[in-house]
Design an enzyme around this catalytic site. Structure first.
Site, PDB file in Angstrom:
ATOM      1  N   ARG A  72     -54.888 -12.519  27.192  1.00 22.96           N
ATOM      2  CA  ARG A  72     -55.869 -13.735  27.164  1.00 22.96           C
ATOM      3  C   ARG A  72     -56.139 -14.359  28.432  1.00 22.96           C
ATOM      4  O   ARG A  72     -56.744 -15.388  28.275  1.00 22.96           O
ATOM      5  CB  ARG A  72     -55.039 -14.599  25.952  1.00 22.96           C
ATOM      6  CG  ARG A  72     -54.873 -13.970  24.707  1.00 22.96           C
ATOM      7  CD  ARG A  72     -54.406 -15.202  23.560  1.00 22.96           C
ATOM      8  NE  ARG A  72     -54.019 -14.233  22.439  1.00 22.96           N
ATOM      9  CZ  ARG A  72     -54.608 -13.936  21.384  1.00 22.96           C
ATOM     10  NH1 ARG A  72     -55.849 -14.150  21.642  1.00 22.96           N
ATOM     11  NH2 ARG A  72     -54.169 -13.245  20.401  1.00 22.96           N
ATOM     12  N   VAL A  73     -55.885 -13.689  29.423  1.00 21.05           N
ATOM     13  CA  VAL A  73     -56.382 -14.310  30.868  1.00 21.05           C
ATOM     14  C   VAL A  73     -57.781 -14.229  30.919  1.00 21.05           C
ATOM     15  O   VAL A  73     -58.628 -13.650  30.271  1.00 21.05           O
ATOM     16  CB  VAL A  73     -56.071 -12.956  31.915  1.00 21.05           C
ATOM     17  CG1 VAL A  73     -56.407 -13.488  33.314  1.00 21.05           C
ATOM     18  CG2 VAL A  73     -54.587 -13.011  32.017  1.00 21.05           C
ATOM     19  N   GLY A 106     -63.315 -10.533  20.947  1.00 19.83           N
ATOM     20  CA  GLY A 106     -64.001 -11.316  19.844  1.00 19.83           C
ATOM     21  C   GLY A 106     -64.913 -12.143  20.233  1.00 19.83           C
ATOM     22  O   GLY A 106     -65.786 -12.085  21.202  1.00 19.83           O
ATOM     23  N   GLY A 108     -64.760 -15.235  21.655  1.00 14.46           N
ATOM     24  CA  GLY A 108     -64.889 -15.719  23.042  1.00 14.46           C
ATOM     25  C   GLY A 108     -65.425 -14.673  24.065  1.00 14.46           C
ATOM     26  O   GLY A 108     -66.262 -14.850  24.894  1.00 14.46           O
ATOM     27  N   ILE A 130     -59.512  -8.772  14.064  1.00  7.72           N
ATOM     28  CA  ILE A 130     -58.908  -8.223  12.720  1.00  7.72           C
ATOM     29  C   ILE A 130     -59.322  -9.353  11.568  1.00  7.72           C
ATOM     30  O   ILE A 130     -59.374  -9.074  10.454  1.00  7.72           O
ATOM     31  CB  ILE A 130     -57.351  -8.137  12.654  1.00  7.72           C
ATOM     32  CG1 ILE A 130     -56.761  -9.506  13.091  1.00  7.72           C
ATOM     33  CG2 ILE A 130     -56.808  -7.002  13.578  1.00  7.72           C
ATOM     34  CD1 ILE A 130     -55.339  -9.497  12.674  1.00  7.72           C
ATOM     35  N   ASP A 131     -59.711 -10.484  12.288  1.00  5.86           N
ATOM     36  CA  ASP A 131     -60.161 -11.474  11.426  1.00  5.86           C
ATOM     37  C   ASP A 131     -61.447 -11.439  10.753  1.00  5.86           C
ATOM     38  O   ASP A 131     -61.783 -12.132   9.642  1.00  5.86           O
ATOM     39  CB  ASP A 131     -59.993 -12.794  12.063  1.00  5.86           C
ATOM     40  CG  ASP A 131     -58.537 -13.299  12.492  1.00  5.86           C
ATOM     41  OD1 ASP A 131     -57.962 -13.089  11.703  1.00  5.86           O
ATOM     42  OD2 ASP A 131     -58.578 -13.869  13.575  1.00  5.86           O
ATOM     43  N   ARG A 166     -40.422 -13.958 -10.513  1.00  3.92           N
ATOM     44  CA  ARG A 166     -40.535 -14.788  -9.543  1.00  3.92           C
ATOM     45  C   ARG A 166     -42.063 -14.963  -9.155  1.00  3.92           C
ATOM     46  O   ARG A 166     -42.796 -13.848  -9.047  1.00  3.92           O
ATOM     47  CB  ARG A 166     -39.822 -14.257  -8.203  1.00  3.92           C
ATOM     48  CG  ARG A 166     -38.390 -14.711  -8.393  1.00  3.92           C
ATOM     49  CD  ARG A 166     -37.957 -14.222  -6.890  1.00  3.92           C
ATOM     50  NE  ARG A 166     -36.218 -14.031  -6.795  1.00  3.92           N
ATOM     51  CZ  ARG A 166     -35.495 -13.281  -6.193  1.00  3.92           C
ATOM     52  NH1 ARG A 166     -36.217 -12.335  -5.331  1.00  3.92           N
ATOM     53  NH2 ARG A 166     -34.186 -13.133  -6.142  1.00  3.92           N
ATOM     54  N   HIS A 275     -47.298 -10.256  12.994  1.00  2.00           N
ATOM     55  CA  HIS A 275     -47.448  -9.191  13.790  1.00  2.00           C
ATOM     56  C   HIS A 275     -47.908  -7.982  13.257  1.00  2.00           C
ATOM     57  O   HIS A 275     -48.722  -7.159  13.965  1.00  2.00           O
ATOM     58  CB  HIS A 275     -47.018  -9.477  15.089  1.00  2.00           C
ATOM     59  CG  HIS A 275     -47.257 -10.559  15.800  1.00  2.00           C
ATOM     60  ND1 HIS A 275     -48.490 -10.628  16.523  1.00  2.00           N
ATOM     61  CD2 HIS A 275     -46.448 -11.718  15.958  1.00  2.00           C
ATOM     62  CE1 HIS A 275     -48.263 -11.977  17.333  1.00  2.00           C
ATOM     63  NE2 HIS A 275     -47.225 -12.661  16.756  1.00  2.00           N
ATOM     64  N   ARG A 278     -51.470  -6.371  12.768  1.00  2.00           N
ATOM     65  CA  ARG A 278     -52.311  -5.832  13.760  1.00  2.00           C
ATOM     66  C   ARG A 278     -51.970  -4.702  14.644  1.00  2.00           C
ATOM     67  O   ARG A 278     -52.602  -4.393  15.516  1.00  2.00           O
ATOM     68  CB  ARG A 278     -52.634  -7.296  14.554  1.00  2.00           C
ATOM     69  CG  ARG A 278     -51.401  -7.729  15.539  1.00  2.00           C
ATOM     70  CD  ARG A 278     -52.155  -8.845  16.285  1.00  2.00           C
ATOM     71  NE  ARG A 278     -53.449  -8.757  16.888  1.00  2.00           N
ATOM     72  CZ  ARG A 278     -53.933  -9.766  16.632  1.00  2.00           C
ATOM     73  NH1 ARG A 278     -53.739 -11.062  16.258  1.00  2.00           N
ATOM     74  NH2 ARG A 278     -55.350  -9.727  16.859  1.00  2.00           N
TER      75      ARG A 278
END
Lengths: 345, 345, 345, 345
Positions: A72-73, A106, A108, A130-131, A166, A275, A278
């Protein structure tokens, strides 16, 4: 032409296939020289490069993760994307002798691709999340794999729910949009599907769960991590706060489960898939979509279609102007939510 | 309104989800009465009916096969579809008090749906085929599951091929079109993909296999059952004839493998995937597509859109006039074959 | 002979196959009449019974969960197992005309089976637990499925860890024993495996993670839910307490991850696999083991071997005296932990 | 000590894990130097070697196939195993400076390991075969993966059989023994399981299939490739001969299916699973078994236990004298076949 490739943001199954498609088409058909930057913009800033040729992409389509790494740099050192930031990138680009970018990421990242192109640094976007929240494309690669994993988890949880009578609550990814929850819930026949786009009250949810019980079944509730209860201005569901506003570990499922149990008297258990959604080998669908995305991006580079993104349109890949694609999330429309509600309660 | 549902032709993963979607929407939202005919037209001819309501479709989406059964029994008793045949169906329809049909099937079934509608017996089509050869829709449910299974088989065969330095030939379904081979081959990174639409010569195939060997790899060849060698007018590859024109058991892979071995000197083994491709639990993609197809078909019935078929268009389900959909196969276009050839040799 | 069957405790993949094996052998070969009590002892106390014959067990082996349901309702109404409790069971048994029990459950259930037999109510035990903590058998059915699911999760998480250069912590089931963690960790090549039997310090764990980083890899840490840090007398890791001793939702992985990140500077993420591990279709191994367990139990009933349990011994099923099997957990021995440590750090 | 490792015979899922276990334990714990020969004895004869250290075995456990390759090239140049052959091996061993062998293979390879040891060339065997036909061990790695794949194929075929009311015949591997058929058939609830050890007549098989039909179900017949019909002295079933004694492609399933259809009038289809059974990522069970086998073999080398094989005995790995293990196939005993027959007809 020398083309730089990098991946930015969270990993998404299919990134390797996308790189492979772009490289096989770009190098073998169009004669590009291609180079990958490791760990996204970090590798760009720090000159951490690898050559991308046929040997480099051999056999990588079935592999999860991404051979180049991702991070995410940010591309802009100041974080603002001002002229100095652009100039810094321009300097690097010249230093590396890179003529253009293929940027895999994505929302950004696609915005960055557009900005770079506007400033004379040619770029093409390969949408990945993935979203599935990107406009300009029917689906993004990674989404089908995430839905498959979530759907398989529903199949598994259902048997435990039925055996123990349940209510099982499964939290899936989706901070802003509910696509994974919607599709996995429909595939798994979830009795309740909760998405960020459509808040529901705990009274309504409990009523559905009780109505399922009255029909002799156990409820499977799928909830996207970004869902919050109707009327919950403090967003305690979504942010997982406890009664004192302190941030809790765990997610919305762990807030919902005790509330449901308390109101219905039915034993209720939460599972946060996390996680696992993904990672791992992509589905065949995602491998094909990603490979074709890569091929189309290479073709667009050859054709000079800068400032576009390779989107899926029906059964074709179309180059979409980035200006149309970025800046607004693709959310679950009401008609799709209504389809899912068929099964509610 | 009382609606009859039946399935015709080979089974295809997702049929249960389609029935469930149509019934939940039709019965619960539109207030239809729905009835299923067992084993396709056999149940229709022999008055073998079951009521379709919420309880009947409970929990069936993840199940392979189809709860109603299916068969290749023809709707028209004479086989011609003449006026007497239509009248026989009309008589039955009145006897059963059925107002309209939802017909789940492939090209033949969609043609029947159109014919019935033209003769005043309202029908709506739900396209279903693992072969993906129907026009009027991006994809048919069942196809994604078939591709997934074939792709997983490629992943498995590849490891054996690499360990033994063998050429592995995998035959997948596709008598007239190569969609399964094309997508599974792309997903699995097959070195050669052979489809009915594009005959290739054994010399060309062998050259590709040798070129792969020269790069230090083992070849994985995917071949659709309907492929035939270029120049093979006698269609001995496709029809699996031996040298004397006698029909052989086994398929095209078992013809190709020894030819490849003979010309390349590389040990070559054939695998025919067969019926495994069309069974078992559908992928999440197919469950969602099928459920939405069923929902759209029920809505179309409510709206009186007879003579249409519920097709996938991008991320929406659209009702397509049957006249546009039937009568011509959707084949693999050259551009898609070119994409696959990227990896050849 | 009329035999009652019931399941007690948490569900475990393979219970259906065990019931099916016992019923096919018991009814078809030995001529028993068999009856199942719904939801374990609840169905026994409340006279909720179903007949078990060939039709009742048709096609159930591949299904997760259990057709009879299960619960944690206790057999002894007072909870003590005193003479009055036994008499209450004896009265019911006579009322139902049941001659003997097949009891499917874990350690507690096997203890009950022994106690009943000692008091003249003949019982045979079928050991079942995903935790694999029962003595007297090599493996219990359900364990292999749980390990498979955990191992698949490791494969998935690893790709994300590698792509982002993160440390991934996966929490699997195992409150008292570490078998699932041990086997899944070995299958997935986990760099650190933490089990309840062998506490480790956070310093040691961090050192391993750093050493993996120094070799250029990302760490995958598997931790059993019952693990606690060495020296952690307050058991805050195991019980998931926050700093003030308050019970937190979430598990040990969510305690460990921030500790590892803090000490190593490596971004670390936790995943709690949860109930997904115990549901869904059993592996072929568990289906075969469970079927054979059921067959052996039916044979033991025919032979009057009451007070025994059907244990796996090598490739045979042997009837083990319950007195040998119950009362002590089978824990991970040091030699097995040493094998796993091969990969540490 | 310098140890040579090689794999011989068909590939079997788990071989990579076995190599990894042996190398991590051998190199890191015992301080061995280890070297792998490529493609089995071919690499030995042609001096095609790779060093085996921690880096070489990184991340290989989940991978199918084997990093060293395997082949059916024989160790003895003359094919006889006489003194000259042994001397040739001895010369090579000295040339390479190899002190001992770890040999991964089936019955033939274990026999070689014994012979070498007897002639002063120390060797230890790691048993590997998907067929599970080796004495001296409960199970061999690769078998569980093969059974899983075959069992999944049964689950898939069953849905097609039920939907079309067809009899489905699945041929699985097993030329001399029926272990895969036996376990997969039990896991999948096959109505008929046919193994080489117990010939049955076509009349008996057809009777079973008809009896299943009379109970309202469709038959799933699993047949091992080495099965032959009772009274079939010419072995036409097993050898796949046509009526004129000519060798046919395809297998026993393709002989049986038309015979069943002809006698029962039930539409019957054959599927030959083939090489898919032996490839791809191993199950968790096989990865653990193989890893432990490798570890035990390294320990045995350290302890000088030459002429032994690492066998599974219950939940332990025991070193078994090769003299006890080789020379006789482990076949399916009658009691196990009787268990399977529970479901017949």
């Amino acid at each position: 032409m020398r083309i730089g490739v990098l991946c930015s943001g969270g990993d998404s199954p299919g990134m390797n296939a996308a790189i492979r498609g772009a490289v096989l088409r770009g190098v073998e058909v169009h004669g590009f020289e291609m180079v990958g930057f490791m760990d996204g913009w970090r590798g760009f800033h720090e000159d951490d490069r690898v050559p991308l040729d046929r040997a480099a992409v051999r056999g990588i389509s079935p592999l999860g993760g991404v051979i180049l790494g991702t991070s995410r740099v940010q591309p802009f050192l100041s974080g603002r994307g001002d002229e100095a930031d652009i100039q810094a990138i321009r300097d690097r680009v010249e230093e590396y002798g890179v003529d253009a970018f293929l940027l895999i990421g994505g929302n950004g990242t696609q915005t960055v691709a557009q900005l770079l192109t506007e400033h004379g640094i040619p770029a093409i976007g390969l949408p990945k999340t993935i979203d599935n929240d990107l406009s300009g494309t029917d689906y993004t690669f990674g989404f089908d794999t995430a839905v498959s994993i979530a759907s398989e988890a529903i199949d598994r949880l259902r048997t435990t729910g039925d055996s123990h009578r349940r209510c099982m609550v499964l939290e899936v990814m989706g901070r802003d949009v509910g696509w994974i929850a919607l599709h996995a819930g429909m595939a798994g026949g979830a009795q309740v599907t909760l998405v960020p786009e459509f808040p529901e009250s705990i009274e309504q949810i409990s009523e559905w769960v009780l109505s399922v019980r009255d029909r002799g079944r156990s409820s499977l509730v799928v909830v996207a991590e970004g869902f919050r209860l109707a009327g919950d201005e403090a967003q305690t569901t979504r942010d997982g706060l406890d009664g004192f506003g302190r941030k809790r570990l765990g997610g919305v499922a762990e807030v919902l489960a005790p509330l449901i149990e308390q109101r219905t008297g039915i034993e209720t258990r939460a599972t946060v898939l996390g996680h696992v959604q993904r990672g791992g080998s992509p589905t065949a669908f995602d491998r094909v979509l990603a490979t074709r995305t890569g091929i189309a991006a290479a073709d667009a580079a050859e054709a000079g279609q800068w400032g576009t993104m390779a989107g899926l349109r029906g059964d074709r890949i179309a180059m979409v102007p980035l200006a149309e694609a970025v800046g607004h999330l693709k959310t679950v429309p009401e008609a799709r939510y209504e389809e899912a509600r068929l099964n509610f309660g």
